[in-house]
Design a protein around this motif. Structure first.
Motif, mmCIF file in Angstrom:
data_model
loop_
_atom_site.group_PDB
_atom_site.id
_atom_site.type_symbol
_atom_site.label_atom_id
_atom_site.label_comp_id
_atom_site.label_asym_id
_atom_site.label_seq_id
_atom_site.Cartn_x
_atom_site.Cartn_y
_atom_site.Cartn_z
ATOM 1 N N ASP A 106 33.255 39.272 89.957
ATOM 2 C CA ASP A 106 31.885 38.918 90.321
ATOM 3 C C ASP A 106 31.557 39.371 91.739
ATOM 4 O OD1 ASP A 106 31.448 37.672 87.867
ATOM 5 O OD2 ASP A 106 32.330 35.787 88.580
ATOM 6 N N ASP A 107 32.557 39.305 92.616
ATOM 7 C CA ASP A 107 32.374 39.744 94.006
ATOM 8 C C ASP A 107 32.946 41.152 94.121
ATOM 9 O OD1 ASP A 107 32.358 40.214 96.708
ATOM 10 O OD2 ASP A 107 33.537 38.438 97.261
ATOM 11 N N THR A 108 32.068 42.145 94.270
ATOM 12 C CA THR A 108 32.534 43.538 94.295
ATOM 13 C C THR A 108 32.644 44.081 95.709
ATOM 14 O OG1 THR A 108 30.247 44.268 93.903
ATOM 15 C CG2 THR A 108 31.708 44.077 91.983
ATOM 16 N N THR A 109 32.825 43.195 96.687
ATOM 17 C CA THR A 109 33.215 43.653 98.018
ATOM 18 C C THR A 109 34.702 43.982 97.986
ATOM 19 O OG1 THR A 109 33.828 41.444 98.775
ATOM 20 C CG2 THR A 109 31.501 42.117 99.057
ATOM 21 N N PRO A 110 35.217 44.721 98.965
ATOM 22 C CA PRO A 110 36.671 44.990 98.985
ATOM 23 C C PRO A 110 37.506 43.717 98.911
ATOM 24 C CG PRO A 110 35.554 46.403 100.564
ATOM 25 C CD PRO A 110 34.517 45.439 100.061
ATOM 26 N N LYS A 111 37.064 42.680 99.640
ATOM 27 C CA LYS A 111 37.802 41.418 99.632
ATOM 28 C C LYS A 111 37.786 40.779 98.253
ATOM 29 C CE LYS A 111 38.021 36.931 101.995
ATOM 30 N NZ LYS A 111 37.405 36.077 103.052
ATOM 31 N N GLY A 112 36.638 40.828 97.588
ATOM 32 C CA GLY A 112 36.532 40.217 96.266
ATOM 33 C C GLY A 112 37.357 40.944 95.227
ATOM 34 N N ILE A 113 37.294 42.280 95.239
ATOM 35 C CA ILE A 113 38.078 43.073 94.283
ATOM 36 C C ILE A 113 39.566 42.838 94.497
ATOM 37 C CG2 ILE A 113 38.671 45.428 93.579
ATOM 38 C CD1 ILE A 113 35.777 46.214 94.374
ATOM 39 N N ALA A 114 39.987 42.860 95.764
ATOM 40 C CA ALA A 114 41.401 42.634 96.069
ATOM 41 C C ALA A 114 41.832 41.234 95.630
ATOM 42 C CB ALA A 114 41.654 42.830 97.560
ATOM 43 N N GLY A 115 40.969 40.248 95.845
ATOM 44 C CA GLY A 115 41.318 38.880 95.473
ATOM 45 C C GLY A 115 41.508 38.718 93.981
ATOM 46 N N ASP A 116 40.589 39.293 93.172
ATOM 47 C CA ASP A 116 40.711 39.182 91.718
ATOM 48 C C ASP A 116 41.974 39.874 91.215
ATOM 49 O OD1 ASP A 116 38.536 37.608 91.181
ATOM 50 O OD2 ASP A 116 37.182 39.264 90.734
ATOM 51 N N LEU A 117 42.256 41.079 91.749
ATOM 52 C CA LEU A 117 43.439 41.795 91.289
ATOM 53 C C LEU A 117 44.713 41.086 91.738
ATOM 54 C CD1 LEU A 117 44.387 44.184 89.680
ATOM 55 C CD2 LEU A 117 44.277 45.598 91.718
ATOM 56 N N ALA A 118 44.681 40.517 92.946
ATOM 57 C CA ALA A 118 45.848 39.784 93.434
ATOM 58 C C ALA A 118 46.159 38.603 92.526
ATOM 59 C CB ALA A 118 45.602 39.303 94.862
ATOM 60 N N ARG A 119 45.115 37.927 92.040
ATOM 61 C CA ARG A 119 45.337 36.797 91.139
ATOM 62 C C ARG A 119 45.930 37.243 89.803
ATOM 63 N NH1 ARG A 119 41.098 34.784 94.270
ATOM 64 N NH2 ARG A 119 39.484 35.991 93.197
ATOM 65 N N LEU A 120 45.542 38.436 89.353
ATOM 66 C CA LEU A 120 46.134 38.964 88.112
ATOM 67 C C LEU A 120 47.627 39.229 88.295
ATOM 68 C CD1 LEU A 120 43.405 41.523 86.919
ATOM 69 C CD2 LEU A 120 43.875 39.237 85.998
ATOM 70 N N VAL A 121 47.998 39.723 89.462
ATOM 71 C CA VAL A 121 49.409 40.038 89.728
ATOM 72 C C VAL A 121 50.214 38.761 89.908
ATOM 73 C CG1 VAL A 121 51.010 41.139 91.332
ATOM 74 C CG2 VAL A 121 48.875 42.296 90.708
ATOM 75 N N THR A 122 49.752 37.895 90.800
ATOM 76 C CA THR A 122 50.522 36.682 91.079
ATOM 77 C C THR A 122 50.524 35.719 89.903
ATOM 78 O OG1 THR A 122 48.570 35.668 92.130
ATOM 79 C CG2 THR A 122 50.119 36.847 93.558
ATOM 80 N N GLY A 123 49.474 35.794 89.046
ATOM 81 C CA GLY A 123 49.422 34.924 87.886
ATOM 82 C C GLY A 123 50.217 35.443 86.700
ATOM 83 N N GLY A 124 50.726 36.673 86.796
ATOM 84 C CA GLY A 124 51.579 37.215 85.752
ATOM 85 C C GLY A 124 50.865 38.029 84.703
ATOM 86 N N GLU A 125 49.514 38.161 84.798
ATOM 87 C CA GLU A 125 48.810 38.975 83.805
ATOM 88 C C GLU A 125 49.192 40.449 83.911
ATOM 89 O OE1 GLU A 125 46.168 35.363 84.238
ATOM 90 O OE2 GLU A 125 47.383 36.626 85.544
ATOM 91 N N LEU A 126 49.509 40.893 85.116
ATOM 92 C CA LEU A 126 49.961 42.275 85.329
ATOM 93 C C LEU A 126 51.402 42.230 85.841
ATOM 94 C CD1 LEU A 126 46.848 43.869 87.122
ATOM 95 C CD2 LEU A 126 47.482 44.034 84.709
ATOM 96 N N ALA A 127 52.329 42.732 85.053
ATOM 97 C CA ALA A 127 53.743 42.687 85.425
ATOM 98 C C ALA A 127 54.077 43.798 86.415
ATOM 99 C CB ALA A 127 54.608 42.826 84.177
ATOM 100 N N ALA A 128 55.188 43.627 87.111
ATOM 101 C CA ALA A 128 55.670 44.679 88.013
ATOM 102 C C ALA A 128 55.901 45.954 87.219
ATOM 103 C CB ALA A 128 56.968 44.241 88.688
ATOM 104 N N GLY A 129 55.466 47.085 87.777
ATOM 105 C CA GLY A 129 55.650 48.363 87.115
ATOM 106 C C GLY A 129 54.459 48.826 86.322
ATOM 107 N N VAL A 130 53.416 47.986 86.208
ATOM 108 C CA VAL A 130 52.197 48.402 85.505
ATOM 109 C C VAL A 130 51.462 49.439 86.351
ATOM 110 C CG1 VAL A 130 49.900 47.659 84.748
ATOM 111 C CG2 VAL A 130 51.914 46.275 84.201
ATOM 112 N N ARG A 131 51.036 50.529 85.708
ATOM 113 C CA ARG A 131 50.281 51.557 86.409
ATOM 114 C C ARG A 131 48.800 51.195 86.385
ATOM 115 N NH1 ARG A 131 49.659 58.019 84.916
ATOM 116 N NH2 ARG A 131 48.327 58.536 86.690
ATOM 117 N N LEU A 132 48.168 51.236 87.540
ATOM 118 C CA LEU A 132 46.776 50.836 87.691
ATOM 119 C C LEU A 132 45.845 52.030 87.502
ATOM 120 C CD1 LEU A 132 47.294 48.605 90.837
ATOM 121 C CD2 LEU A 132 46.975 47.822 88.481
#
Length: 471
Positions: free
Chosen positions: A20-46
């Protein structure tokens, strides 16, 4: 959950997170939550920056800033042309290529793997320590980062006129802090091939793309640099003397030629050259810098680790005032300054006659050791190039076999593969100095105090030997 080894498209990400927030901070925050929450595993290509920017309806620069923030937080990493990937949760104490350089702690008869100076050739610290204050005090937390007397001595010895000099905690600290001020995610940076592995690790952390340039005995090959500049890099990392790992030192003629290549390139006037003169005071070659021909575009770093001791953790960095001031301002939000007690010790070592004599003797010893072992290897059919400083780059039929054979003889050297900035000669701009498919090891010649013939016999045998099942 998207598992390791898979690639997610931009549309896959938007289905997993709202963005919803498409500023750099917002995009980074959403993606960070996907990583730390386990939706994106280590080694996934973005997805690429451009792909995600199109999907979100923002500029690529916006996504680049988000990617850079994620890389800085250790959540994603760039692997050059292969793309960006979710990073492992823990990379260990050392970065990838630094791990490849690290030697085991188990003792060997002769360790020629570490690239460190001979401790017996370092100047004594006792006289300097006796003249340092007994209290670790400072007048102000906001004082200038280099004590004035040391700044004066450094400026007088600088290879080109310089307006601003500061002191930091070693050459790699200087290079890291300079790159952080220059490089954004996705930017290209010219590097030497072969070159210093931690530089490549730094670029990975910043999300930058390394552009390898082949070198010869005088440094970067001008035609190869010209090819690399077509990609529009923002910076170039150069080791002007005693290049690690090859020991090559740049001649003034080569420096002038390289400066000319940069000056005539499209957008060449925007390129910043970062020179890591890590072995300056023990080098047998004279001072050299592209700054004599590119004023305002060169950051020159001079380390005192090889000449005065790695544990002093001191290097001087000089360059364009605006850039050096930015580095100093950022550093004030971290360590603030390099200990003025250590700066006082370095000042003493740079002005005391006995210390100067000790460094001069070390320079003579390293020159003698390089010549003796290099000559002995060439007599035995190993085509090593003359080298400066403490390291020598030795061609071998098989890196793995050479390491195994030398270990059996009680000698440890460094594997050559971590120093390669490109997978093979075709990946380096302008071709490669060495034959296609060549393999190498790095030998710290500076630690060969005696027994040159015995060491040369072992090295030559390993260089020309292939163990069954080797590469």
């Amino acid at each position: 959950m998207v598992r390791s080894g898979f690639r997610v498209d931009a549309s896959d990400l938007t289905s997993l997170a709202p963005f919803d927030d498409t500023t750099p901070k917002g995009i980074a925050g959403d993606l960070a939550r996907l990583v730390t929450g386990g939706e994106l595993a280590a080694g996934v290509r973005l997805p690429t920056v451009r792909e995600l920017a199109t999907e979100l309806g923002v500029s690529p620069a916006t996504v680049s800033q988000a990617w850079q923030a994620l890389a800085g937080a250790g959540l994603i990493e760039s692997r050059g042309r292969a793309g960006s990937f979710v990073r492992e949760a823990s990379a260990g104490r050392l970065a990838l290529r630094m791990r490849g350089m690290a030697a085991p702690d188990d003792p060997v008869r002769l360790d020629l793997s570490r690239g460190t100076p001979d401790p017996l050739l370092l100047p004594a610290l006792a006289p300097a320590l006796s003249r340092v204050s007994t209290r670790a005090e400072t007048g102000s937390y906001q004082s200038v980062p280099v004590i004035p007397a040391l700044a004066t001595v450094l400026a007088h010895s600088w290879p080109a006129p310089v307006e601003h000099i500061m002191v930091v905690d070693g050459a790699l600290d200087a290079v890291s802090r300079t790159l952080e001020q220059l490089v954004r995610f996705g930017d290209r940076v010219v590097v030497e091939h072969p070159g210093f592995p931690p530089f490549l690790d730094l670029l990975d952390v910043l999300g930058a793309v390394a552009v390898p340039v082949a070198i010869d005995e005088h440094g970067m090959i001008p035609d190869a640099l010209a090819v690399a500049l077509l990609s529009g890099p923002v910076a170039a990392l150069v080791q002007p003397r005693a290049q690690n790992p090859t020991g090559a030192s740049m001649s003034p003629d080569r420096a002038e030629t390289l400066a000319g290549v940069i000056r005539t390139a499209e957008r060449g006037d925007a390129l910043v050259v970062i020179e890591d003169d890590h072995s300056g005071m023990i080098s047998t070659e004279g001072d050299v810098t592209l700054g004599n021909w590119l004023p305002g575009q060169v950051v020159h770093v001079r380390s005192f680790s090889k000449s005065h001791g790695p544990d002093l953790r001191i290097a001087a960095v000089g360059g364009p005032p605006e850039l050096i001031d930015r580095i100093a301002a950022r550093r004030m939000l971290g360590p603030g300054w390099t200990s003025r007690m250590l700066q006082t010790i370095l000042l003493d070592l740079l002005t005391d006659g006995a210390s100067l004599d000790a460094v001069a003797e070390a320079r003579r010893q390293y020159f003698s050791r390089q010549r003796a072992l290099g000559d002995a290897l060439r007599v035995r059919g190993v085509a090593v190039a003359p080298a400066d400083g403490v390291n020598l780059w030795m061609p071998v039929l098989s890196e793995r076999s050479a390491l195994v054979q030398l270990a059996a003889a009680g000698i440890r050297v460094a594997a050559g593969s971590p120093f390669l900035a490109a997978a093979n000669g075709a990946d380096a701009a302008g071709g490669m100095r060495f034959r296609p498919g060549a393999e190498f090891v790095r030998v710290t010649v500076g630690m060969v105090r005696d027994g040159v013939d015995e060491v040369a016999d072992a090295l030559a045998t390993a260089a020309q030997h292939v163990v069954a099942g080797g590469y």
